[in-house]
Design an enzyme around this catalytic site. Structure first.
Site, PDB file in Angstrom:
ATOM      1  CB  ALA A 238      -1.063   0.022   1.350  1.00  0.00           C
ATOM      2  CD  GLU A 239       2.558   3.675   3.954  1.00  0.00           C
ATOM      3  OE1 GLU A 239       2.996   4.652   3.212  1.00  0.00           O
ATOM      4  OE2 GLU A 239       1.860   3.743   5.004  1.00  0.00           O
ATOM      5  CB  SER A 240       6.796   1.757  -1.534  1.00  0.00           C
ATOM      6  OG  SER A 240       6.929   0.397  -0.928  1.00  0.00           O
ATOM      7  CE1 TYR A 323      -1.227   3.049   4.227  1.00  0.00           C
ATOM      8  CE2 TYR A 323      -2.124   2.819   6.687  1.00  0.00           C
ATOM      9  CZ  TYR A 323      -1.228   2.654   5.464  1.00  0.00           C
ATOM     10  OH  TYR A 323       0.245   2.247   5.858  1.00  0.00           O
TER      11      TYR A 323
END
Length: 337
Positions: A238-240, A323
């Protein structure tokens, strides 16, 4: 091979295919192409990519942190100038410590009607209070003793409005414009600031490695800190999207997208995948112990623990709610395990 190295290698191959040898002799050679790409990507990673909107996003993470006079540490409390200094430090911008000096940085904005999100709004003569404008006549600020960092009205005409960051990023645009001049790569001429490093990766078929490249790191940290199976992988996705070289507009870095101040507090290098995973695991473990559930731990990771405490649950920020929802769906389906 790192993400940037992979991009350089792949685009050099493309250059060799689309540029005839005769033109390479006249213009861009493979080594010149690689050097130009390295320069451009380096420019795109500078702090110049941060915008005023990024400052607002960064400030939201501190909502709910208690006001403490002289406070500069969000774990114990912030005063108004401490909040402003911390938010801009998260974006790689060094501001003075006190409000009267902060009210002199950047460029002057004539009136509140011309203010943009991220501008500093200062009050009093001499200045005794400062906040971060978010638009619609509102700001994020640390008001006074007994109150928390919050969104409030711009309660009087500011005595100073200062623009420290631009409304839109110029770093990526200038870097990609430089790339568009490389002979034989006319397809780059249409790139704009929306074509990030991640977009280039997808455009030229370069993979950042995926979860399998870091599976052992996720497994080791999961076992070490007793985290739910698949959580670290889901967060990295999800982040990168598993890109160890990712840098967000707000300044978050690496595989786990840690802010520089957070990484420093954890004692890790955010751009080192091994250290980043260990640091993120410790942070998630701490949030789980504090809030008791995975969704709340994820909300704290994304929006900050102060925001979770303030709203006694997942904060009502669209970004944070999406998120948490996305990661929980992936965890429940086993996609990111």
């Amino acid at each position: 091979m790192s993400g940037i190295q992979a991009i350089m290698s792949r685009m050099a191959e493309i250059n060799a295919l689309v540029v005839p040898a005769s033109r390479q002799a006249e213009g861009t050679s493979g080594s010149e192409f690689a050097a130009s790409l390295t320069d451009a990507l380096g420019q795109a990673d500078t702090a110049g990519s941060a915008t005023g909107a990024d400052a607002v996003t960064a400030a939201q993470k501190y909502l709910g942190v208690p006001y403490v006079w002289g406070g500069t540490d969000p774990d114990s409390g912030l005063d108004c100038s401490g909040l402003v200094q911390r938010v801009y430090a998260d974006l790689g911008v060094d501001l003075p410590r006190v409000s009267r000096d902060q009210a002199k940085v950047g460029t002057a904005v004539a009136s509140l009607d011309q203010a943009k999100p991220g501008d500093l709004v200062a009050f009093g003569s001499p200045v005794h209070h400062i906040g971060i404008y978010i638009g619609d006549g509102k700001m994020i600020h640390a008001p006074e003793a007994g109150q928390d960092v919050k969104v409030g009205k711009v309660y009087e005409t500011p005595t100073a409005i200062r623009r420290v960051l631009p409304e839109t990023s110029t770093a990526t645009t200038s870097s990609l414009t430089g790339l568009s001049s490389l002979s034989g790569l006319s397809g780059l001429s249409g790139l704009t600031s929306s074509d990030s490093l991640t977009a280039l990766t997808g455009k030229y078929g370069v993979s950042s490695g995926g979860s399998s490249a870091y599976a052992s790191l996720f497994t080791q940290a999961t076992q070490k800190y007793g985290l739910p199976t698949g959580l670290l992988s889901a967060v990295a996705k999800a982040e990168s999207n598993y890109n160890p070289n990712a840098v967000s507009g707000a300044g978050a870095q690496g595989l786990m997208q840690l802010m520089p101040s957070t990484a420093k507090g954890l004692g890790v290098d955010a751009m080192n995948p091994s250290q980043a995973v260990d640091g993120a695991a410790r942070l998630l473990k701490s949030h789980l112990e504090t809030f008791g559930t995975v969704p709340l731990a994820l909300a704290a990771y994304n929006a900050g623990p102060g925001a979770v405490r303030k709203y006694d649950g997942v904060p009502p920020y669209t970004e944070t709610q999406n998120y948490v929802r996305k990661i929980m769906a992936n965890l429940n389906s086993g996609v990111a395990a």
